[in-house]
Design an enzyme around this catalytic site. Structure first.
Site, PDB file in Angstrom:
ATOM      1  N   CYS A 114      72.365  57.349  50.705  1.00 39.46           N
ATOM      2  CA  CYS A 114      72.608  57.032  49.226  1.00 39.46           C
ATOM      3  C   CYS A 114      72.159  58.682  48.523  1.00 39.46           C
ATOM      4  O   CYS A 114      71.156  59.217  48.859  1.00 39.46           O
ATOM      5  CB  CYS A 114      71.908  56.208  48.569  1.00 39.46           C
ATOM      6  SG  CYS A 114      72.107  54.437  49.268  1.00 39.46           S
ATOM      7  N   HIS A 125      74.586  65.134  62.034  1.00 35.94           N
ATOM      8  CA  HIS A 125      74.843  63.816  61.236  1.00 35.94           C
ATOM      9  C   HIS A 125      74.444  62.792  62.202  1.00 35.94           C
ATOM     10  O   HIS A 125      74.212  61.573  61.677  1.00 35.94           O
ATOM     11  CB  HIS A 125      76.310  63.563  60.766  1.00 35.94           C
ATOM     12  CG  HIS A 125      76.477  64.399  59.437  1.00 35.94           C
ATOM     13  ND1 HIS A 125      77.402  65.588  59.496  1.00 35.94           N
ATOM     14  CD2 HIS A 125      76.073  64.319  58.370  1.00 35.94           C
ATOM     15  CE1 HIS A 125      77.261  66.103  58.397  1.00 35.94           C
ATOM     16  NE2 HIS A 125      76.640  65.314  57.279  1.00 35.94           N
ATOM     17  N   CYS A 182      80.790  72.573  53.395  1.00 37.49           N
ATOM     18  CA  CYS A 182      80.730  71.345  54.440  1.00 37.49           C
ATOM     19  C   CYS A 182      82.289  71.126  54.801  1.00 37.49           C
ATOM     20  O   CYS A 182      83.277  71.413  53.926  1.00 37.49           O
ATOM     21  CB  CYS A 182      80.087  70.087  53.733  1.00 37.49           C
ATOM     22  SG  CYS A 182      78.453  70.202  53.523  1.00 37.49           S
ATOM     23  N   LYS A 233      70.538  49.731  52.655  1.00 37.36           N
ATOM     24  CA  LYS A 233      69.952  50.836  53.415  1.00 37.36           C
ATOM     25  C   LYS A 233      68.737  50.487  54.162  1.00 37.36           C
ATOM     26  O   LYS A 233      68.713  50.862  55.539  1.00 37.36           O
ATOM     27  CB  LYS A 233      69.494  51.744  52.477  1.00 37.36           C
ATOM     28  CG  LYS A 233      68.942  52.927  52.868  1.00 37.36           C
ATOM     29  CD  LYS A 233      68.268  54.038  51.728  1.00 37.36           C
ATOM     30  CE  LYS A 233      67.686  55.100  52.148  1.00 37.36           C
ATOM     31  NZ  LYS A 233      68.370  55.988  52.857  1.00 37.36           N
ATOM     32  N   GLU A 272      80.532  73.903  58.130  1.00 35.84           N
ATOM     33  CA  GLU A 272      80.336  72.732  59.065  1.00 35.84           C
ATOM     34  C   GLU A 272      81.590  72.689  60.206  1.00 35.84           C
ATOM     35  O   GLU A 272      82.783  72.608  59.610  1.00 35.84           O
ATOM     36  CB  GLU A 272      80.239  71.580  58.221  1.00 35.84           C
ATOM     37  CG  GLU A 272      79.800  70.296  59.173  1.00 35.84           C
ATOM     38  CD  GLU A 272      79.485  69.110  58.313  1.00 35.84           C
ATOM     39  OE1 GLU A 272      78.556  69.423  57.087  1.00 35.84           O
ATOM     40  OE2 GLU A 272      79.687  68.014  58.386  1.00 35.84           O
ATOM     41  N   LYS A 290      85.073  63.675  53.592  1.00 37.80           N
ATOM     42  CA  LYS A 290      85.076  62.970  52.148  1.00 37.80           C
ATOM     43  C   LYS A 290      86.285  62.035  52.045  1.00 37.80           C
ATOM     44  O   LYS A 290      87.270  62.422  52.552  1.00 37.80           O
ATOM     45  CB  LYS A 290      85.070  64.208  51.516  1.00 37.80           C
ATOM     46  CG  LYS A 290      83.786  65.206  51.461  1.00 37.80           C
ATOM     47  CD  LYS A 290      82.706  64.565  50.745  1.00 37.80           C
ATOM     48  CE  LYS A 290      81.578  65.454  51.278  1.00 37.80           C
ATOM     49  NZ  LYS A 290      80.621  65.860  50.261  1.00 37.80           N
ATOM     50  N   GLU A 308      85.745  69.492  48.414  1.00 38.39           N
ATOM     51  CA  GLU A 308      85.824  68.290  47.968  1.00 38.39           C
ATOM     52  C   GLU A 308      86.545  67.901  46.556  1.00 38.39           C
ATOM     53  O   GLU A 308      87.065  67.034  46.151  1.00 38.39           O
ATOM     54  CB  GLU A 308      84.154  67.726  47.731  1.00 38.39           C
ATOM     55  CG  GLU A 308      84.127  66.447  47.223  1.00 38.39           C
ATOM     56  CD  GLU A 308      82.553  66.309  47.062  1.00 38.39           C
ATOM     57  OE1 GLU A 308      82.020  66.511  48.022  1.00 38.39           O
ATOM     58  OE2 GLU A 308      82.133  65.687  46.027  1.00 38.39           O
TER      59      GLU A 308
HETATM   60  N1  GLN Z   1      70.955  74.041  52.057  1.00 38.54           N
HETATM   61  C1  GLN Z   1      71.384  72.634  52.210  1.00 38.54           C
HETATM   62  C2  GLN Z   1      70.578  71.889  53.408  1.00 38.54           C
HETATM   63  O1  GLN Z   1      70.372  72.431  54.449  1.00 38.54           O
HETATM   64  C3  GLN Z   1      72.945  72.485  52.391  1.00 38.54           C
HETATM   65  C4  GLN Z   1      73.086  70.957  52.527  1.00 38.54           C
HETATM   66  C5  GLN Z   1      74.700  70.826  52.378  1.00 38.54           C
HETATM   67  O2  GLN Z   1      75.506  71.665  52.574  1.00 38.54           O
HETATM   68  N2  GLN Z   1      74.813  69.575  52.131  1.00 38.54           N
HETATM   69  O3  GLN Z   1      70.367  70.633  53.176  1.00 38.54           O
HETATM   70 ZN    ZN Z   2      77.186  71.292  54.668  1.00 39.91          ZN
END
Ligand code: GLN
Ligand code: ZN
Length: 761
Positions: A525, A703, A652, A25, A674, A117, A614
């Site tokens: 991580c 991301h 997500c 990392k 997302e 995922k 997921e």
């Molecule tokens: N509330 C969280 C954030 O904005 C949601 C993160 C997520 O969905 N992975 O970081």
């Molecule tokens: Zn999300």
């Protein structure tokens, strides 16, 4: 050089690669920031590989895997290896490593590959783009080079490759592909590259190769299974090749099992933890002539194995196949390195756990027990029996108060008023414009925030000082959002190290680790908490932070909680009761928090369930049961508030076709999803399903460090408005602003708000 083992014996399907102290990392982040060169990065990588191979050998494995290392992701490695580099990256004119990172992270004006995922885990892979024009070729030599590298250190390894069928089944059609094109239709051509690869590995001296085909533990059509069989007939029929071990994991192979069992490959790996066990192997033609690699040690959870039960399974497998090898159920990528690194964990709890190192030792012990009889491993058997008994009887594992309260929950407690009424009373309270703007909760976690948290954890500053620093941060974030002109504000989550761990630290029934890191994607991580006992909430967790944030502004501040399914998905969960029961316990704890937030004057509460998709079982036959308990858990968590309190949720990832009904079932007033990286592909699904409540598809991808411009967001918003009317559409970025910097977030949100002003009716 270690002797080339004729059989596989004791092995693991893969190993963590981020480094016991997250060395990779750091090196990656240093390299991306220009602080170290590519050569320096490659030296860190080579050192990690060498240490891993040596350690696996020392811990007693007979067959050590190689090519399980990756600079970012093994699916991306596989795509790059076979030349599946989309035009937009190839034309950047970068060298091999830089092209690879551009595919993972994007480059100026070039969007990265989509990320999603890995099966039902919390690991993310990059989705290869395959079209009719993709030219397959052996474009690199990573597996061969790593094989040689290990051999130079005296270790004869078993290179691991993502199998050709799974590689294509995980891919998506490239943008230029005609409608109806499926990547898997190009399997026969791709297999020819694997022919070259196997030839090159044989040439280099590899005696075994592992080809992973986990895609076949999910629903697969007859022609996809026929394609798999054709691929292994071709590869198995080669004269110049290593022995082939086809690995599967995360479930049963189902109808793909007979196809592989009769294919001309030497070994087959089955997951006996997630799957239905050894009985599924009885009477499968061809299996008895293979080496069966029995995955009996759970590669995804952190509990010590029940060695008696595992040995019993192995003995059953031995009745089915002549040669049995012992392995983990999947790659150990999904667990941390070493329990011994946990110096602060309760000693009793620690004695119940096995991380990667301990699991490798378990595999070696089981292989010995199978070979030499139970008498040869008496001490290990006794010690695990004692640990299991101790765990069952330990305080906190069962809490009668929690069980009694849950037993009294009625179905009425899972209901809210009808949506029309809720909507009206919420609008009366909130008075929001059409197409309201908001964010998903977190704001950048600056080095100041991290330093304050570390100082507090280490006792260098006291709680008052810590609170003052967090409040200052919250105020900064509130003022920024007001300046940007957002409609619904957030406090920014500065006090949270992680959206799951934070709650785990405040709920009973959880323990947290200090070094239990697991790779999530690339250099990211996570440190999943350990859910070991009955869950409850001793005191309010978020109320003070939320009310402080609300006291600073007239605009509504969203309370921010993590949902029960996500808390389970991102924790190591107890394996001694059904997941649904654990989910209801967590849901009650969250419910207590929503009620307290409402009482304290918070008018919007978001309960994040990014992991809902997921945990969806890989086989559709199992979906209904899962969706029933997961949806019920969310409803239990969110139905304790008044109709005038607006409940948001956030999910997500974009493959929503199969969970759209469940999203509806959650009953949230507003759902953010997302969507930016997949360019709003989800919206037609959402519209077609008749989903009739508020929805906020992410309009820019967080991301990637790339900052979007107003025009680009305007295009996405217009696309969204085609599918959803403005009075139900929300504008928000994708989740996870905390992973970015203010230099990226401010201009991006400015662009988002500007784009909304252009399209708002
Ligand atoms: N509330 C969280 C954030 O904005 C949601 C993160 C997520 O969905 N992975 O970081
Ligand atoms: Zn999300």
């Amino acid at each position: 050089m270690t002797p080339v083992s004729a059989s596989i014996g004791a092995t693991v399907l893969g190993y963590p690669r981020i480094g016991p102290q997250r060395e990779l990392k750091r090196a990656l982040e240093d390299h991306w920031a220009g602080r170290i060169t590519q050569d320096e990065l490659h030296r860190v990588a080579a050192d990690l590989r060498a240490r891993t191979w040596r350690r696996l050998l020392d811990l007693g494995l007979d067959s050590v895997p190689s090519n399980t290392f990756s600079l970012y992701d093994q699916t991306l490695d596989a795509a790059a290896l076979v030349g599946a580099v989309p035009e937009r990256f190839a034309t950047l004119g970068l060298d091999e490593t830089a092209t690879y990172f551009a595919m993972a992270r994007g480059a100026t004006a070039v969007a990265p590959l989509e990320m999603t995922k890995w099966f039902d885990t919390n690991y993310h892979y990059l989705v290869p783009e395959i079209g009719p024009q993709t030219t397959f070729r052996l474009a690199g030599d990573k597996p061969i080079a790593e094989y040689r590298e290990a051999r130079d250190q005296g270790i004869d390894t078993r290179p691991v490759l993502l199998g050709p069928a799974t590689l294509l089944l995980l891919s998506k059609p490239s943008d230029d592909a005609p409608a109806g094109f499926r990547p898997i239709d190009r399997l026969d051509e791709l297999v020819e590259i694997y022919v070259d690869l196997l030839g090159a590995l044989a040439e280099a001296g590899a005696s075994w190769v592992q080809l992973d085909e986990p895609a076949y533990v999910g629903d697969r059509s007859a022609d996809e299974i026929a394609a798999l069989r054709r691929a292994y007939d071709r590869l198995g029929g080669l004269t110049n090749r290593p022995k082939i071990f086809v690995a599967s994991y995360f479930g049963d192979l189902g109808p793909a099992l007979p196809a592989l069992a009769s294919a001309p490959v030497e070994a087959l790996g089955v997951d006996l933890v997630a799957g239905s066990g050894a009985t599924s192997l009885v009477d499968v033609a061809g299996l008895s002539e293979k080496t069966l690699v029995a995955g009996v040690v759970d590669g995804r959870n952190i509990w010590r194995s029940d060695l008696d039960a595992a040995l019993a399974q192995l003995e059953q497998v031995r009745a089915v196949a002549d040669d049995v090898a012992v392995s983990t159920s999947c790659s150990l990528l999904h667990v941390p390195y070493d329990v011994d690194g946990e110096t602060k964990l309760d000693r009793r709890l620690k004695s119940w756990l096995a991380f990667a190192e301990q699991k490798v030792a378990e595999v070696a012990t089981l292989a010995r027990g199978l070979r030499e009889g139970r008498g040869s491993i008496t001490a290990a058997l006794e010690s695990t029996r004692a640990a299991l008994a101790d765990r069952a009887a330990a305080p906190g594992v069962v809490d009668e108060r929690v069980r009694t309260r849950l037993g009294r929950v009625t179905s009425a407690e899972l209901q809210r008023g009808d949506y029309a009424t809720r909507r009206e009373s919420q609008q009366a309270v909130l008075g929001l414009p059409p197409l309201p703007t908001t964010t998903i909760g977190s704001f950048p976690q600056t080095s100041d925030i991290r330093a304050a948290r570390a100082a507090f954890t280490n006792g260098r500053i006291d709680e008052d000082e810590y609170t003052a620093r967090m409040r200052a941060e919250i105020e900064r974030v509130i003022r920024l959002q007001e300046r940007l002109g957002l409609d619904v504000l957030v406090h920014g989550e500065p006090e949270r190290n992680d959206m799951v761990q934070y709650f785990a630290e405040h709920f009973d029934g959880f323990a947290v680790t200090t070094n239990g890191w697991v790779q999530s994607y690339g250099s990211r991580c996570v440190r999943p908490p350990i859910l070991f006992g009955d869950v409850s909430r001793p005191a309010p967790v978020t109320v003070d932070w939320a009310t402080y944030a609300q006291s600073l502004t007239d605009r509504p501040v969203k309370g921010m909680l993590t949902g029960p399914v996500t808390i389970l998905a991102w924790s190591f969960v107890r394996d001694d009761q059904p997941l649904g029961d654990t989910a209801r316990q967590v849901a009650l704890a969250i419910r207590d928090e929503t009620v307290d937030l409402e009482q304290a004057g918070i008018r919007i509460i978001q309960v994040d369930e990014p992991a809902l998709r997921e945990l969806l079982p890989l086989r559709s036959a199992d979906h209904d049961a899962y969706l029933t308990w997961s949806v019920d858990a969310f409803r239990l968590a969110t139905s304790g508030v008044a109709d005038s309190t607006q409940i948001h949720t956030h999910l997500c990832y974009s493959e929503f076709g199969d969970v759209v009904a469940a999203i509806d079932g959650l009953g949230a007033d507003v759902t953010s999803i997302e969507a930016a990286r997949s360019r709003m592909e989800i919206l037609p699904d959402v519209a077609a399903s008749g989903f009739a409540r508020g929805i906020g598809p992410g309009v820019y991808d967080i991301h990637s460090p790339r900052v979007p411009d107003t025009d680009e967001i305007e295009v996405l918003l217009k696309a969204a408005l085609e599918a959803v009317p403005a009075d139900r559409l929300w504008a928000n970025p994708d989740c996870g602003l905390k992973t970015r910097s203010y230099e990226q977030v401010e201009p991006a949100l400015t662009a988002m708000v500007a784009a909304v002003h252009r399209v708002r009716p």
